[in-house]
Enzyme design. Structure first.
Site, PDB file in Angstrom:
ATOM      1  N   HIS A   7      63.869  23.496   8.632  1.00 47.46           N
ATOM      2  CA  HIS A   7      64.951  22.884   8.190  1.00 47.46           C
ATOM      3  C   HIS A   7      65.224  22.598   6.749  1.00 47.46           C
ATOM      4  O   HIS A   7      66.220  22.295   6.094  1.00 47.46           O
ATOM      5  CB  HIS A   7      65.437  21.409   9.089  1.00 47.46           C
ATOM      6  CG  HIS A   7      64.519  20.254   8.507  1.00 47.46           C
ATOM      7  ND1 HIS A   7      63.353  20.203   9.431  1.00 47.46           N
ATOM      8  CD2 HIS A   7      64.783  19.380   7.590  1.00 47.46           C
ATOM      9  CE1 HIS A   7      62.949  18.886   9.141  1.00 47.46           C
ATOM     10  NE2 HIS A   7      63.717  18.450   7.915  1.00 47.46           N
TER      11      HIS A   7
ATOM     12  N   ASP B  14      60.241  24.301  14.151  1.00 49.52           N
ATOM     13  CA  ASP B  14      60.925  23.903  12.890  1.00 49.52           C
ATOM     14  C   ASP B  14      59.630  24.002  11.814  1.00 49.52           C
ATOM     15  O   ASP B  14      59.177  23.048  11.077  1.00 49.52           O
ATOM     16  CB  ASP B  14      60.865  22.234  12.694  1.00 49.52           C
ATOM     17  CG  ASP B  14      61.998  21.897  11.787  1.00 49.52           C
ATOM     18  OD1 ASP B  14      62.478  22.632  10.907  1.00 49.52           O
ATOM     19  OD2 ASP B  14      62.360  20.744  11.562  1.00 49.52           O
TER      20      ASP B  14
ATOM     21  N   SER C  15      59.999  15.502   4.675  1.00 49.17           N
ATOM     22  CA  SER C  15      59.926  16.675   5.735  1.00 49.17           C
ATOM     23  C   SER C  15      59.020  17.853   5.162  1.00 49.17           C
ATOM     24  O   SER C  15      59.199  18.413   3.989  1.00 49.17           O
ATOM     25  CB  SER C  15      61.078  17.007   6.132  1.00 49.17           C
ATOM     26  OG  SER C  15      61.761  16.289   6.721  1.00 49.17           O
TER      27      SER C  15
END
Length: 473
Positions: A124, A154, A226
């Site tokens: 993402h 992911d 992230s």
């Protein structure tokens, strides 16, 4: 002299009278009191620890400084540049100007995992990017190439070209991590580069969205973290920081990381095959709890209850049965579905997994050779198909004699506009009859996965057994 003798005599008589009165009255009363006290209940004492050594002793502290120094130079800043397509103005039309321009769409973190410049991050973080830039901890910037990605887990793999070897983080064994173990989260929250936070592993095999298996930690993670590193006290990579649980969008005490064993397997598959090679056990069922155990009439509340076996799967070929309760895969205890799914994500087709099952009260260990997903499932038009189980064909011969069963539908158009979802059976596409997944494979071989533009009609059977046809104009 007589007065003295009289005084002594009176004193002796007084003493004798006092002693006699004490013996006669006072001592008897005390004896009665002692006797009565012996008839009362004794006090109740509870076991209580008086050991205060744990409060005062100097225990060995984890060397977080060493772990941070081993990691911080191998964690990079990832920036995602996309094309911004603004509405055209009259001036744009007459001047021939294009309203498209590059714009920074987001930023996150990444971890260098090899000295030649391979970088792992979250999918993402780089999704939709036309350019991906990488900034090292010493402020050098490189353009990165996307090697491959796995949207389901992911994870994405990037590569930068450099003339020198880069610092990197070695993978650790996420299966061996323990609840309560110290970890560091290293990344770039809110564009604050090279940020290190500390915490402990709060839980393992945490499932957030069905089939996932995250490491949960209380190390502070915020937007921008992230794709960054979760490392143990040895500086080994045990997870890729991926998500937080928050009502505000910022950290409130819980963060989640993809376990390093899953991330490493995905990266290795992308490097070798170009995509992820899933090893399939081939069972369906549910995780046990008190309610499920009562409904299924079983005595235990932990484990995975097998309610179905996929034909031609490793479980089918190895002899697993419906009604088996899976308690362990190799050395991993299975108490919930995410324990099972998380461990299988670290395995490849043809790997052998020792499956410990509880069958009729007896524990059995059955070696199962995992099969390829393509041997059981077919992906086409972002829909996952499988053949109709033989027991369904036998039970409903007039309705489900042929077709391809929908297991999962990620095609938003067919899901939202047409309503095709799990357990629907596709019987024809563009007038071509679908007997089994073999016919789906033929369409995939001819057109690839992008078939929406060629789709003119589709026939299917819904979960009520009603046959329908949709024609697209």
């Amino acid at each position: 002299m007589k007065k003295i003798l009289t005084l002594v005599f009176v004193s002796v008589i007084g003493g004798l009278l006092t002693l006699g009165g004490y013996k006669l009255f006072i001592e008897e009363e005390q004896a009665q009191l002692v006797s009565e006290s012996n008839n009362t209940q004794l006090p109740i004492y509870l076991p209580t620890s008086t050991n205060n050594n744990t409060v005062l002793t100097n225990t060995e502290r984890p060397d977080l400084i060493s772990a941070a120094n081993k990691t911080i130079d191998a964690v990079v800043h990832v920036k995602n540049t996309q094309i911004n397509r603004s509405p055209q103005t009259w001036g744009d039309l007459f001047s021939g100007r294009s309203p498209e321009r590059k714009q920074l769409a987001g930023a996150g973190s990444g971890v260098i995992i090899s000295p030649d410049g391979h970088i792992i991050t979250n999918n993402h973080v780089i999704k939709g990017a036309v350019e991906i830039s990488i900034t090292l901890n010493d402020n050098r910037t490189y353009m990165a190439e996307l090697v491959g990605a796995d949207s389901k887990n992911d994870i994405a793999l990037l590569k930068i070209d450099t003339q020198e070897e880069l610092p990197f983080v070695a993978f650790g064994d996420s299966d061996s991590t323990q609840i309560g173990e110290w970890v560091l989260a290293v990344g770039n929250p809110f564009n604050l580069t090279s940020t290190v936070t500390a915490g402990i592993i709060s839980a393992k095999s945490r499932d957030l969205s069905g089939g996932q298996s995250f490491i949960q930690t209380d190390a502070a993670v915020n937007p921008g973290n992230s794709g960054g590193a979760l490392v143990n006290v040895n500086g080994e990579l045990v997870g890729i920081n991926t998500a937080i649980s928050s009502q505000t969008g910022s950290y409130v005490g819980y963060s989640f990381a993809v376990p390093s064993n899953i991330a490493r397997k995905i990266v290795e598959d992308i490097m070798e095959f170009g995509d992820v090679q899933d090893g399939i056990l081939g069972v369906t069922g549910l995780a046990l709890n008190s309610e499920a155990a009562k409904e299924l009439n079983v005595d235990i509340t932990e484990g995975f209850y097998v309610s179905g076996i996929e034909e031609k799967s490793g479980a089918d070929l190895a002899g697993l049965n419906e009604g088996d309760i899976i308690r362990r895969l190799d050395n991993i205890e299975v108490n919930k579905f995410s324990d099972l799914s998380g461990y299988l994500k670290t395995k490849s087709p043809n790997d052998v997994v020792n499956v410990e099952v509880l069958r009729n009260g007896d524990l059995k260990t059955i070696p199962v050779t995992l099969t390829k997903r393509d041997d059981i499932y077919v992906e086409f038009m972002d829909i996952q198909f499988r053949d109709i189980p033989e027991n369904v064909k036998k039970e409903y011969p007039d309705t489900y004699d042929s077709g391809a069963l929908v297991l999962e539908n990620k095609n938003q158009f067919l899901a939202q506009k047409v309503g095709i979802r799990r357990n629907y059976v596709i019987t024809a596409i563009n007038g071509n009859k679908i007997e089994s997944t073999k016919d789906i494979r033929k369409l995939y071989d001819q057109y690839g996965n992008d078939f929406n533009e060629n789709l003119r009609s589709i026939e299917f059977i819904d979960t009520y057994g009603e046959k329908k046809e949709i024609i697209f104009r």
